[in-house]
Design a protein around this motif. Structure first.
Motif, PDB file in Angstrom:
ATOM      1  N   SER A 239      -1.882  20.585  12.374  1.00  0.00           N
ATOM      2  CA  SER A 239      -2.175  20.544  10.944  1.00  0.00           C
ATOM      3  C   SER A 239      -1.358  19.458  10.248  1.00  0.00           C
ATOM      4  N   ARG A 240      -0.078  19.356  10.605  1.00  0.00           N
ATOM      5  CA  ARG A 240       0.765  18.332   9.989  1.00  0.00           C
ATOM      6  C   ARG A 240       0.320  16.932  10.412  1.00  0.00           C
ATOM      7  N   PHE A 241      -0.047  16.770  11.676  1.00  0.00           N
ATOM      8  CA  PHE A 241      -0.532  15.482  12.173  1.00  0.00           C
ATOM      9  C   PHE A 241      -1.777  15.048  11.399  1.00  0.00           C
ATOM     10  N   ALA A 242      -2.712  15.976  11.197  1.00  0.00           N
ATOM     11  CA  ALA A 242      -3.941  15.667  10.456  1.00  0.00           C
ATOM     12  C   ALA A 242      -3.618  15.305   9.008  1.00  0.00           C
ATOM     13  N   ALA A 243      -2.700  16.048   8.394  1.00  0.00           N
ATOM     14  CA  ALA A 243      -2.337  15.771   6.999  1.00  0.00           C
ATOM     15  C   ALA A 243      -1.644  14.419   6.862  1.00  0.00           C
ATOM     16  N   LEU A 244      -0.844  14.046   7.850  1.00  0.00           N
ATOM     17  CA  LEU A 244      -0.188  12.738   7.816  1.00  0.00           C
ATOM     18  C   LEU A 244      -1.224  11.613   7.892  1.00  0.00           C
ATOM     19  N   LEU A 245      -2.210  11.761   8.775  1.00  0.00           N
ATOM     20  CA  LEU A 245      -3.266  10.755   8.871  1.00  0.00           C
ATOM     21  C   LEU A 245      -4.012  10.636   7.544  1.00  0.00           C
ATOM     22  N   GLU A 246      -4.248  11.780   6.916  1.00  0.00           N
ATOM     23  CA  GLU A 246      -4.954  11.809   5.631  1.00  0.00           C
ATOM     24  C   GLU A 246      -4.149  11.085   4.552  1.00  0.00           C
ATOM     25  N   ARG A 247      -2.821  11.351   4.480  1.00  0.00           N
ATOM     26  CA  ARG A 247      -1.985  10.707   3.461  1.00  0.00           C
ATOM     27  C   ARG A 247      -1.890   9.198   3.701  1.00  0.00           C
ATOM     28  N   ARG A 248      -1.848   8.789   4.957  1.00  0.00           N
ATOM     29  CA  ARG A 248      -1.789   7.350   5.253  1.00  0.00           C
ATOM     30  C   ARG A 248      -3.087   6.661   4.847  1.00  0.00           C
ATOM     31  N   LEU A 249      -4.210   7.330   5.079  1.00  0.00           N
ATOM     32  CA  LEU A 249      -5.491   6.760   4.663  1.00  0.00           C
ATOM     33  C   LEU A 249      -5.548   6.672   3.138  1.00  0.00           C
ATOM     34  N   ALA A 250      -5.063   7.700   2.457  1.00  0.00           N
ATOM     35  CA  ALA A 250      -5.035   7.680   0.997  1.00  0.00           C
ATOM     36  C   ALA A 250      -4.189   6.520   0.493  1.00  0.00           C
ATOM     37  N   ALA A 251      -3.066   6.280   1.163  1.00  0.00           N
ATOM     38  CA  ALA A 251      -2.199   5.159   0.772  1.00  0.00           C
ATOM     39  C   ALA A 251      -2.918   3.824   0.959  1.00  0.00           C
ATOM     40  N   ARG A 252      -3.682   3.687   2.043  1.00  0.00           N
ATOM     41  CA  ARG A 252      -4.424   2.439   2.271  1.00  0.00           C
ATOM     42  C   ARG A 252      -5.493   2.245   1.190  1.00  0.00           C
ATOM     43  N   LEU A 253      -6.109   3.324   0.773  1.00  0.00           N
ATOM     44  CA  LEU A 253      -7.095   3.250  -0.307  1.00  0.00           C
ATOM     45  C   LEU A 253      -6.444   2.748  -1.595  1.00  0.00           C
ATOM     46  N   LEU A 254      -5.280   3.300  -1.917  1.00  0.00           N
ATOM     47  CA  LEU A 254      -4.576   2.903  -3.132  1.00  0.00           C
ATOM     48  C   LEU A 254      -4.122   1.444  -3.061  1.00  0.00           C
ATOM     49  N   GLU A 255      -3.689   1.026  -1.895  1.00  0.00           N
ATOM     50  CA  GLU A 255      -3.274  -0.368  -1.721  1.00  0.00           C
ATOM     51  C   GLU A 255      -4.471  -1.301  -1.883  1.00  0.00           C
ATOM     52  N   ALA A 256      -5.644  -0.869  -1.409  1.00  0.00           N
ATOM     53  CA  ALA A 256      -6.861  -1.668  -1.594  1.00  0.00           C
ATOM     54  C   ALA A 256      -7.212  -1.770  -3.075  1.00  0.00           C
ATOM     55  N   LYS A 257      -7.020  -0.683  -3.811  1.00  0.00           N
ATOM     56  CA  LYS A 257      -7.250  -0.711  -5.258  1.00  0.00           C
ATOM     57  C   LYS A 257      -6.288  -1.682  -5.935  1.00  0.00           C
ATOM     58  N   ALA A 258      -5.020  -1.681  -5.512  1.00  0.00           N
ATOM     59  CA  ALA A 258      -4.019  -2.575  -6.096  1.00  0.00           C
ATOM     60  C   ALA A 258      -4.368  -4.036  -5.839  1.00  0.00           C
ATOM     61  N   ARG A 259      -5.059  -4.314  -4.720  1.00  0.00           N
ATOM     62  CA  ARG A 259      -5.470  -5.691  -4.395  1.00  0.00           C
ATOM     63  C   ARG A 259      -6.783  -6.061  -5.074  1.00  0.00           C
ATOM     64  N   GLY A 260      -7.377  -5.133  -5.777  1.00  0.00           N
ATOM     65  CA  GLY A 260      -8.642  -5.400  -6.450  1.00  0.00           C
ATOM     66  C   GLY A 260      -9.859  -5.206  -5.579  1.00  0.00           C
TER      67      GLY A 260
END
Length: 388
Positions: free
Chosen positions: A110-131
């Motif tokens: 469960s923790r492994f899956a949640a970590l993957l999810e948070r990392r993907l969310a971070a990549r999404l936010l970084e993509a938003k920051a880059r426009g």
């Protein structure tokens, strides 16, 4: 119990009938608690859900084949994680996955899956920051933080250290992209509303908030930096300490108190809580974790539904907590009672048992024959069931 149409041992039927009656009495006692819970409305500002703003929104989620397969070589399952977004009226989707095969327990999966999810969310936010993405609001299924945050930092070099790193990246991304995050909890075990009663409530927040709210209403409990220091003494001294409550509280204030070993441990928990929580909010190694103190805990009851929803909001995009809750309530699914986009991403990332077994078969085909026994179930009944 008379409706059962298949054979059960009489002793089992008698035991189950007794347990049904006992639990029915326990549920009935909740009726007497409802009046006290309703009175807690007076301790907060209950508001009506307003008109929802138009927002570009994304939701991330993860899933794994559950329960995982218990193999001779360890726990095995498939983890899927992805996002669904609606920006400018256009849907955007992404799905990927990973294998989990380790000699551990399901909580680690469960923790492994949640970590993957948070990392993907971070990549999404970084993509938003880059426009590269349009996004006002990011939804997460569950609580915003992963254990042991926000209560204390994971130990450097320990099994949970990746939690610090993943949450730091997520919060840094939200701040850089100026995107608000709303974490919608479906399975609620917290009793944060005990701070309103000044004692440990015997029910979880979902039950308490449901009793307090009418359809289309919501209230804000407060920010974590204010709520958790009030919650900790109640939780450790009363919810967990029970009859030793007063002695534990005296001990936590540095006064003399006679305690059991359990009581002494709970006293230390209270004493250490403030220090540990402050370290999270002032960490130099992970400076963006301080934003966890700004996370707002709120509860709303969607129009047309009967159970309240707990949400944690980090308003990094300055949308306004009122507007965010209005948006969540207005997009509620008529079936589940949660925002529709969370239902969409939940369905999108779902992992079936057939997929887990197909992937295991593919892995077996690439495993040396001398090691294939490591990939068999530890339970012989499963091995003989024809599933493999």
């Amino acid at each position: 119990m008379e409706t059962l149409e298949y054979w059960l041992e009489p002793d089992l039927v008698i035991a189950l009938r007794h347990e049904v009656d006992r639990n029915a009495e326990k549920i009935a006692r909740l009726q007497r608690l409802l009046e006290e819970l309703r009175s807690l409305r007076e301790a907060v500002e209950v508001r009506e859900v307003g008109k929802a703003p138009a927002l570009d929104v994304y939701a991330v989620d993860s899933s794994y084949g559950s329960p995982p397969l218990e193999l001779v070589g360890g726990v095995f399952t498939v983890v899927a994680y992805g996002y669904v977004g609606v920006a400018g009226g256009v849907q955007d989707r992404f799905l990927t996955g990973a294998l989990y095969f380790s000699d551990s327990k399901e909580a680690d999966v469960s923790r492994f899956a949640a970590l993957l999810e948070r990392r993907l969310a971070a990549r999404l936010l970084e993509a938003k920051a880059r426009g590269e993405k349009k996004m006002d609001l990011l939804l997460i299924d569950g609580e915003l933080s992963l254990h042991p945050l926000p209560f204390n930092l994971a130990v450097r070099g320990g099994k949970y250290e990746e939690v610090n790193k993943a949450m730091e990246r997520l919060l840094r991304g939200a701040a850089a992209a100026r995107v608000s995050i709303a974490a919608v909890a479906k399975r609620v075990r917290s009793r944060y509303l005990s701070v309103l009663a000044g004692r440990c409530l015997p029910v979880n927040d979902k039950v308490a908030a449901t009793a307090m709210l009418g359809p289309g209403e919501y209230f804000v409990l407060g920010k974590l930096r204010d709520v958790l220091p009030r919650w900790a003494p109640i939780h450790y001294a009363e919810c967990e300490g029970g009859p030793e409550k007063e002695a534990i509280l005296r001990c936590s204030r540095g006064e003399s108190a006679k305690l059991s070993q359990r009581g002494e441990r709970l006293c230390r928990r209270i004493a250490e809580f403030g220090k540990n929580f402050q370290e999270v909010l002032s960490s130099t190694a992970y400076p963006h974790l301080r934003l966890l103190g700004d996370v707002v805990v709120a509860y709303y009851l969607p129009p047309g539904h009967r159970t309240a929803v707990r949400v944690e909001v980090l308003d990094a995009g300055d949308l306004g907590v009122d507007n965010i809750i209005s948006f969540l309530a207005s997009t509620t699914s008529t079936v589940t009672g949660y925002p529709q986009i969370l239902d969409a991403v939940d369905q999108y990332v779902r992992v079936s048992p057939d997929l887990v077994e197909a992937v295991l078969t593919a892995l077996l085909s690439k495993t040396p024959e001398s090691l294939t026994h490591l990939m068999w179930p530890t339970n012989m009944q499963k091995r003989l069931s024809g599933r493999f």
